[in-house]
Design a protein around this motif. Structure first.
Motif, PDB file in Angstrom:
ATOM      1  N   ALA A  82      18.541 -44.903  35.084  1.00  0.00           N
ATOM      2  CA  ALA A  82      19.152 -46.216  34.880  1.00  0.00           C
ATOM      3  C   ALA A  82      18.164 -47.267  34.401  1.00  0.00           C
ATOM      4  N   CYS A  83      16.885 -47.044  34.628  1.00  0.00           N
ATOM      5  CA  CYS A  83      15.898 -48.103  34.418  1.00  0.00           C
ATOM      6  C   CYS A  83      15.908 -48.667  33.003  1.00  0.00           C
ATOM      7  N   TRP A  84      15.917 -47.794  31.982  1.00  0.00           N
ATOM      8  CA  TRP A  84      15.794 -48.297  30.610  1.00  0.00           C
ATOM      9  C   TRP A  84      16.938 -49.237  30.270  1.00  0.00           C
ATOM     10  N   PRO A 106      24.335 -41.806  29.512  1.00  0.00           N
ATOM     11  CA  PRO A 106      23.170 -41.895  28.634  1.00  0.00           C
ATOM     12  C   PRO A 106      22.755 -43.349  28.391  1.00  0.00           C
ATOM     13  N   PRO A 107      21.491 -43.586  28.041  1.00  0.00           N
ATOM     14  CA  PRO A 107      20.958 -44.949  27.970  1.00  0.00           C
ATOM     15  C   PRO A 107      21.706 -45.906  27.035  1.00  0.00           C
ATOM     16  N   ALA A 108      22.045 -45.477  25.821  1.00  0.00           N
ATOM     17  CA  ALA A 108      22.715 -46.392  24.887  1.00  0.00           C
ATOM     18  C   ALA A 108      24.082 -46.800  25.411  1.00  0.00           C
ATOM     19  N   GLU A 109      24.822 -45.839  25.945  1.00  0.00           N
ATOM     20  CA  GLU A 109      26.127 -46.149  26.521  1.00  0.00           C
ATOM     21  C   GLU A 109      25.972 -47.056  27.734  1.00  0.00           C
ATOM     22  N   ALA A 110      24.996 -46.767  28.577  1.00  0.00           N
ATOM     23  CA  ALA A 110      24.758 -47.584  29.763  1.00  0.00           C
ATOM     24  C   ALA A 110      24.406 -49.013  29.376  1.00  0.00           C
ATOM     25  N   LEU A 162      19.042 -50.923  32.211  1.00  0.00           N
ATOM     26  CA  LEU A 162      19.103 -52.139  33.009  1.00  0.00           C
ATOM     27  C   LEU A 162      17.973 -53.097  32.658  1.00  0.00           C
ATOM     28  N   GLU A 163      16.819 -52.569  32.267  1.00  0.00           N
ATOM     29  CA  GLU A 163      15.707 -53.433  31.845  1.00  0.00           C
ATOM     30  C   GLU A 163      15.991 -54.118  30.510  1.00  0.00           C
ATOM     31  N   HIS A 164      16.831 -53.489  29.670  1.00  0.00           N
ATOM     32  CA  HIS A 164      17.102 -54.038  28.339  1.00  0.00           C
ATOM     33  C   HIS A 164      18.399 -54.842  28.264  1.00  0.00           C
ATOM     34  N   ALA A 165      19.190 -54.810  29.303  1.00  0.00           N
ATOM     35  CA  ALA A 165      20.477 -55.523  29.278  1.00  0.00           C
ATOM     36  C   ALA A 165      20.250 -57.031  29.349  1.00  0.00           C
ATOM     37  N   THR A 200      11.537 -39.817  19.885  1.00  0.00           N
ATOM     38  CA  THR A 200      12.323 -38.710  19.332  1.00  0.00           C
ATOM     39  C   THR A 200      13.275 -38.095  20.352  1.00  0.00           C
ATOM     40  N   MET A 201      12.892 -38.088  21.618  1.00  0.00           N
ATOM     41  CA  MET A 201      13.751 -37.486  22.632  1.00  0.00           C
ATOM     42  C   MET A 201      15.041 -38.301  22.786  1.00  0.00           C
ATOM     43  N   ARG A 202      14.925 -39.624  22.913  1.00  0.00           N
ATOM     44  CA  ARG A 202      16.126 -40.446  23.084  1.00  0.00           C
ATOM     45  C   ARG A 202      16.976 -40.442  21.811  1.00  0.00           C
TER      46      ARG A 202
END
Length: 313
Positions: free
Chosen positions: A177-179, A138-142, A181-184, A301-303
């Protein structure tokens, strides 16, 4: 880069001078982690879950040192310990089929991955590991893993992670993965801070400055988050900040209270939260609003609905 050693010594049936491992296992004095690999039961039970996972990774390497470790298991070896005690150990195979058997998840990829060797242990590179995790978690964990792996290898350019993701021929997981990696950025200094970045964005708040430094009253302080326009500081405090493992907890509390008062005297506001508030989401939103911040875009809301506590399977 260094490999984190096993927190417990491994007892190997094949080692000279070691005998009766089967008897010890049946008696409960030894715990079997893999074929021919054991640890003493009492110290094993006392370990926190993230250290248990690291021991399990080392046990898989002990069975076959030629294995290439990947995904969260490679991250654990590099010092990124997020507690998922029941997750399998991830290994990379050059052929065959992907499968999971007895706590080992074997991955077979179409494209080659960058492999590094440290102290004789083979694992995917920090950048390859970050991309593989972002494609499957999931995005937050990633994001938490990607930030931490960027800190492990300071030579990685954050933007290169997205490029590596796009360059992989396999489209499976690319969009997911995009979100992350774009925010890291590698700037957050803890898993909690990285997860907080995700939740604050999904709540609709303006992105804060990370690790902002202040020089007030002759003291240099660095804060987790800072919203310049509102002059508000945010601090994400983990559960171990005031623990005995960090030194004298009383002295730490007194020092932090003095620091907090100094920051409050010189800014418009300071808000804090921990893991519990972040997992519940709404307390963080309420704290930010109470400090005078307002969302600048609608909630994702989805995330937010899919955000789950890190470290729990």
């Amino acid at each position: 880069m260094q490999i984190l050693p096993s927190p417990l010594p491994l007892v190997l049936s094949r080692d000279q001078g070691v005998s009766h491992t089967e008897r010890g296992w049946r008696a409960g004095t030894l715990t079997r982690l893999a074929r021919g690999v054991y640890v003493e039961t009492e110290p094993w039970r006392a370990l926190p879950p993230w250290e248990k996972y690291l021991v399990r990774v080392h046990s898989v390497i002990a069975v076959d040192p030629r294995r290439v470790i990947c995904h969260e298991s490679a991250a654990a070896l590099l010092g990124v310990l997020i507690a998922y005690p029941s997750r399998p150990v991830h290994v990379l195979a050059g052929e065959g089929s992907s499968r999971e058997y007895r706590g080992v998840r074997t991955h077979v990829f179409v494209e080659a991955r960058e492999i590094i060797s440290i102290d004789g242990i083979r694992l995917t590179s920090p950048s390859a590991t970050a991309v593989d995790i972002a494609r499957t978690r999931p995005p937050a964990e990633a994001l938490a893993y990607a930030d931490a792996l960027l800190r492990v290898d300071s030579t990685i350019i954050p933007e290169s992670l997205g490029a590596l993701n796009e360059a992989l021929a396999s489209g499976r997981g690319r969009r997911q993965a995009c979100w992350a990696l774009e925010h890291a950025t590698g700037i957050p200094e803890s898993v909690l801070e990285s997860a907080s970045v995700a939740v604050m964005e999904w709540l609709g708040y303006e992105a804060p400055t990370l690790q902002q430094e202040f020089y007030f009253e002759g003291q240099l302080d660095r804060c987790d988050f800072y919203w310049k326009d509102a002059d508000v500081i945010g601090e994400a405090d983990g559960d171990t900040k005031y623990s005995a493992d960090s030194g004298d907890p009383t002295a730490a509390i007194i020092k932090e209270k003095s620091r907090e008062n100094r920051l409050r005297r010189n800014t418009a506001g300071l808000v804090r939260w921990g893991w519990r508030e972040l997992h519940e989401i709404d307390p963080v939103d309420a704290a930010l609003r109470s400090a005078g911040l307002q969302p600048v875009r609608p909630r994702d809301t989805m995330r937010l609905a899919n955000f789950s506590p890190l470290g729990r399977d």
